[in-house]
Write a protein that holds these residues in place. Structure first.
Motif, PDB file in Angstrom:
ATOM      1  N   VAL A 155       0.837  -1.196   0.000  1.00 49.40           N
ATOM      2  CA  VAL A 155       0.000   0.000   0.000  1.00 49.40           C
ATOM      3  C   VAL A 155       0.875   1.250   0.000  1.00 49.40           C
ATOM      4  O   VAL A 155       1.937   1.269   0.625  1.00 49.40           O
ATOM      5  N   MET A 156       0.437   2.247  -0.756  1.00 56.96           N
ATOM      6  CA  MET A 156       1.139   3.529  -0.780  1.00 56.96           C
ATOM      7  C   MET A 156       0.421   4.482   0.158  1.00 56.96           C
ATOM      8  O   MET A 156      -0.806   4.666   0.054  1.00 56.96           O
ATOM      9  N   LEU A 157       1.172   5.102   1.064  1.00 62.63           N
ATOM     10  CA  LEU A 157       0.616   6.076   1.998  1.00 62.63           C
ATOM     11  C   LEU A 157       1.167   7.436   1.607  1.00 62.63           C
ATOM     12  O   LEU A 157       2.383   7.656   1.654  1.00 62.63           O
ATOM     13  N   MET A 158       0.289   8.344   1.196  1.00 62.52           N
ATOM     14  CA  MET A 158       0.774   9.615   0.663  1.00 62.52           C
ATOM     15  C   MET A 158       0.145  10.770   1.433  1.00 62.52           C
ATOM     16  O   MET A 158      -1.075  10.908   1.471  1.00 62.52           O
ATOM     17  N   ASP A 159       0.994  11.573   2.082  1.00 65.86           N
ATOM     18  CA  ASP A 159       0.510  12.661   2.937  1.00 65.86           C
ATOM     19  C   ASP A 159       0.706  14.006   2.237  1.00 65.86           C
ATOM     20  O   ASP A 159       1.809  14.555   2.264  1.00 65.86           O
ATOM     21  N   GLU A 160      -0.327  14.501   1.603  1.00 65.18           N
ATOM     22  CA  GLU A 160      -0.280  15.761   0.867  1.00 65.18           C
ATOM     23  C   GLU A 160       0.987  15.873   0.017  1.00 65.18           C
ATOM     24  O   GLU A 160       1.722  16.869   0.099  1.00 65.18           O
ATOM     25  N   PRO A 161       1.229  14.859  -0.824  1.00 61.83           N
ATOM     26  CA  PRO A 161       2.513  14.845  -1.542  1.00 61.83           C
ATOM     27  C   PRO A 161       2.670  16.004  -2.519  1.00 61.83           C
ATOM     28  O   PRO A 161       3.790  16.365  -2.861  1.00 61.83           O
ATOM     29  N   PHE A 162       1.544  16.574  -2.961  1.00 62.63           N
ATOM     30  CA  PHE A 162       1.635  17.646  -3.961  1.00 62.63           C
ATOM     31  C   PHE A 162       1.289  18.996  -3.354  1.00 62.63           C
ATOM     32  O   PHE A 162       1.098  19.989  -4.068  1.00 62.63           O
ATOM     33  N   GLY A 163       1.215  19.042  -2.027  1.00 59.76           N
ATOM     34  CA  GLY A 163       0.762  20.240  -1.330  1.00 59.76           C
ATOM     35  C   GLY A 163       1.632  21.462  -1.556  1.00 59.76           C
ATOM     36  O   GLY A 163       1.147  22.587  -1.515  1.00 59.76           O
ATOM     37  N   ALA A 164       2.927  21.240  -1.800  1.00 63.16           N
ATOM     38  CA  ALA A 164       3.834  22.384  -1.914  1.00 63.16           C
ATOM     39  C   ALA A 164       4.044  22.806  -3.376  1.00 63.16           C
ATOM     40  O   ALA A 164       4.842  23.692  -3.653  1.00 63.16           O
ATOM     41  N   LEU A 165       3.315  22.167  -4.296  1.00 57.56           N
ATOM     42  CA  LEU A 165       3.577  22.437  -5.717  1.00 57.56           C
ATOM     43  C   LEU A 165       2.591  23.453  -6.284  1.00 57.56           C
ATOM     44  O   LEU A 165       1.463  23.580  -5.805  1.00 57.56           O
ATOM     45  N   ASP A 166       3.007  24.144  -7.347  1.00 56.43           N
ATOM     46  CA  ASP A 166       2.095  25.087  -8.009  1.00 56.43           C
ATOM     47  C   ASP A 166       0.980  24.312  -8.718  1.00 56.43           C
ATOM     48  O   ASP A 166       1.098  23.106  -8.953  1.00 56.43           O
ATOM     49  N   ALA A 167      -0.102  25.018  -9.064  1.00 57.32           N
ATOM     50  CA  ALA A 167      -1.307  24.359  -9.577  1.00 57.32           C
ATOM     51  C   ALA A 167      -1.037  23.524 -10.830  1.00 57.32           C
ATOM     52  O   ALA A 167      -1.529  22.409 -10.955  1.00 57.32           O
ATOM     53  N   GLN A 168      -0.228  24.060 -11.754  1.00 58.48           N
ATOM     54  CA  GLN A 168       0.035  23.324 -12.998  1.00 58.48           C
ATOM     55  C   GLN A 168       0.771  22.017 -12.718  1.00 58.48           C
ATOM     56  O   GLN A 168       0.383  20.956 -13.190  1.00 58.48           O
ATOM     57  N   THR A 169       1.859  22.142 -11.944  1.00 59.97           N
ATOM     58  CA  THR A 169       2.662  20.959 -11.641  1.00 59.97           C
ATOM     59  C   THR A 169       1.807  19.946 -10.885  1.00 59.97           C
ATOM     60  O   THR A 169       1.870  18.743 -11.126  1.00 59.97           O
ATOM     61  N   ARG A 170       0.989  20.461  -9.992  1.00 58.25           N
ATOM     62  CA  ARG A 170       0.131  19.604  -9.195  1.00 58.25           C
ATOM     63  C   ARG A 170      -0.813  18.784 -10.084  1.00 58.25           C
ATOM     64  O   ARG A 170      -0.970  17.586  -9.899  1.00 58.25           O
ATOM     65  N   GLY A 171      -1.414  19.445 -11.077  1.00 56.01           N
ATOM     66  CA  GLY A 171      -2.303  18.754 -12.012  1.00 56.01           C
ATOM     67  C   GLY A 171      -1.563  17.656 -12.765  1.00 56.01           C
ATOM     68  O   GLY A 171      -2.061  16.543 -12.934  1.00 56.01           O
ATOM     69  N   LEU A 172      -0.340  17.962 -13.195  1.00 57.13           N
ATOM     70  CA  LEU A 172       0.451  16.964 -13.929  1.00 57.13           C
ATOM     71  C   LEU A 172       0.817  15.791 -13.030  1.00 57.13           C
ATOM     72  O   LEU A 172       0.807  14.636 -13.451  1.00 57.13           O
ATOM     73  N   MET A 173       1.141  16.107 -11.767  1.00 59.60           N
ATOM     74  CA  MET A 173       1.500  15.039 -10.821  1.00 59.60           C
ATOM     75  C   MET A 173       0.297  14.135 -10.544  1.00 59.60           C
ATOM     76  O   MET A 173       0.446  12.929 -10.387  1.00 59.60           O
ATOM     77  N   GLN A 174      -0.890  14.736 -10.498  1.00 62.86           N
ATOM     78  CA  GLN A 174      -2.095  13.918 -10.303  1.00 62.86           C
ATOM     79  C   GLN A 174      -2.269  12.964 -11.485  1.00 62.86           C
ATOM     80  O   GLN A 174      -2.559  11.780 -11.299  1.00 62.86           O
ATOM     81  N   GLU A 175      -2.059  13.507 -12.705  1.00 64.51           N
ATOM     82  CA  GLU A 175      -2.166  12.650 -13.900  1.00 64.51           C
ATOM     83  C   GLU A 175      -1.147  11.528 -13.862  1.00 64.51           C
ATOM     84  O   GLU A 175      -1.458  10.377 -14.175  1.00 64.51           O
ATOM     85  N   LEU A 176       0.086  11.878 -13.480  1.00 65.84           N
ATOM     86  CA  LEU A 176       1.154  10.874 -13.416  1.00 65.84           C
ATOM     87  C   LEU A 176       0.791   9.785 -12.408  1.00 65.84           C
ATOM     88  O   LEU A 176       0.896   8.587 -12.693  1.00 65.84           O
ATOM     89  N   LEU A 177       0.346  10.216 -11.226  1.00 65.32           N
ATOM     90  CA  LEU A 177       0.005   9.241 -10.182  1.00 65.32           C
ATOM     91  C   LEU A 177      -1.115   8.312 -10.650  1.00 65.32           C
ATOM     92  O   LEU A 177      -1.057   7.097 -10.451  1.00 65.32           O
ATOM     93  N   LEU A 178      -2.131   8.878 -11.317  1.00 65.05           N
ATOM     94  CA  LEU A 178      -3.234   8.042 -11.803  1.00 65.05           C
ATOM     95  C   LEU A 178      -2.751   7.048 -12.854  1.00 65.05           C
ATOM     96  O   LEU A 178      -3.201   5.901 -12.884  1.00 65.05           O
ATOM     97  N   SER A 179      -1.828   7.499 -13.713  1.00 60.65           N
ATOM     98  CA  SER A 179      -1.365   6.568 -14.751  1.00 60.65           C
ATOM     99  C   SER A 179      -0.557   5.431 -14.111  1.00 60.65           C
ATOM    100  O   SER A 179      -0.684   4.273 -14.526  1.00 60.65           O
ATOM    101  N   ILE A 180       0.238   5.732 -13.089  1.00 60.48           N
ATOM    102  CA  ILE A 180       0.997   4.669 -12.409  1.00 60.48           C
ATOM    103  C   ILE A 180       0.024   3.740 -11.661  1.00 60.48           C
ATOM    104  O   ILE A 180       0.151   2.523 -11.678  1.00 60.48           O
ATOM    105  N   TRP A 181      -0.962   4.380 -11.020  1.00 62.28           N
ATOM    106  CA  TRP A 181      -1.951   3.598 -10.261  1.00 62.28           C
ATOM    107  C   TRP A 181      -2.677   2.613 -11.179  1.00 62.28           C
ATOM    108  O   TRP A 181      -2.881   1.448 -10.833  1.00 62.28           O
TER     109      TRP A 181
END
Ligand SMILES: Nc1ncnc2c1ncn2[C@@H]1O[C@H](COP(=O)(O)OP(=O)(O)OP(=O)(O)O)[C@@H](O)[C@H]1O
Ligand SMILES: [Mg+2]
Length: 268
Positions: A155-181
């Motif tokens: 199991v992956m436990l992720m605590d606000e992993p994208f909290g410190a990122l700007d909105a654009q980067t954050r959106g891309l990171m969400q996409e990346l995480l979903l594709s890995i998931w």
């Protein structure tokens, strides 16, 4: 879906200076199925990180048990991959070495290949020999994700992993995480206080109330996958967002004690 993880009526109190206990989590009951993506959503201070730390084995519950694959969690273990909000890479190690360093239980000669594989998964093959100071915040978090994935955790436990990122980067990171998931059928318990983020990513969102942290509602996110950006404009998404926002708002009003002020007319 078989339950992989069961947070079984977990409570947590912290001793205060005066000797009395401060109840932070009150009988949290939540399951995570194999391959499921569940978010913990709630206002600052409601106990999200504390709950994740208990699942990680970094904190001991005052009451209740966390079961992983039918075994009680009593200590940290490599069956759980952690990613935190703060960047946690070793600054004196390159990206590749940071990932390899986590693989302490893996034979030494196999580590470089595994590190390379997971740096590729997060799109950082070309930066394997860079030090953290030479990487952006988003890239550092991608290394941290690669490091957690390389352990092939249950199991992956992720605590606000994208909290410190700007909105654009954050959106891309969400996409990346979903594709890995989707690729690896990961099981993820993800902490956020961002309503949209929780809905875009999750199968279910566990909304926590504050003081003490209690499960306010577990919201099923019955939105089609793969989740494309345009989904945010759909009527179903907006309805869910309003519902979750209203839950959070009520809790925030309670937690801040602002109810009377707001009832008097807010800004006036
Ligand atoms: N080790 C500790 N000792 C005493 N109190 C603690 C400890 N860890 C957390 N707390 C308290 O528990 C409560 C919940 O903290 P926690 O960090 O879990 O909240 P959170 O929901 O993650 O908040 P945020 O969104 O700001 O990260 C807070 O009141 C905090 O002060
Ligand atoms: Mg926190």
């Amino acid at each position: 879906m078989a339950d992989l993880l069961h947070i079984d009526h977990v409570s947590k109190s912290f001793e205060q200076r005066k000797g009395d206990a401060h109840l932070v989590l009150d009988s949290i009951d939540l399951t995570l199925g194999e391959g499921e993506f569940v978010s913990l959503l709630g206002a600052s201070g409601c106990g999200k990180s504390t709950l994740l730390r208990i699942v990680a084995g970094l904190e001991v519950p005052s009451d209740g048990v966390v079961w992983l694959d039918g075994h009680e969690i009593v200590a940290p273990g490599r069956d759980r991959g952690m990613v935190f909000q703060q960047y946690t890479l070793y600054p004196w190690l390159t990206a590749k070495r940071n990932v390899e360093f986590a693989l302490v239980d893996t034979p030494k000669k196999e580590r470089p290949e595994i590190a390379a594989e997971y740096l590729e998964v997060v799109g950082l093959s070309d930066f394997a020999d860079h030090f953290p100071s030479q990487l952006s915040g988003g890239m550092q978090q991608r290394v941290a994700i690669a490091r957690a994935l390389a352990l092939r955790p249950r199991v992956m436990l992720m605590d606000e992993p994208f909290g410190a990122l700007d909105a654009q980067t954050r959106g891309l990171m969400q996409e990346l995480l979903l594709s890995i998931w989707e690729r690896d059928r990961l099981s993820v318990l993800f902490v956020t206080h961002d309503v949209e983020e929780s809905l875009i990513l999750s199968d279910r969102v566990c909304v926590l109330g504050a003081r003490p942290g209690r499960v306010r509602e577990i919201v099923n996110v019955d939105l089609p996958r793969p989740r494309v950006y345009e989904l945010r404009d759909s009527a179903e998404f907006i309805t869910l967002k309003h519902h979750v926002h209203s839950l959070i708002h009520d809790e925030a009003v309670k937690a801040t004690g602002l109810g009377n002020v707001l009832a008097r007319g807010g800004y006036s």
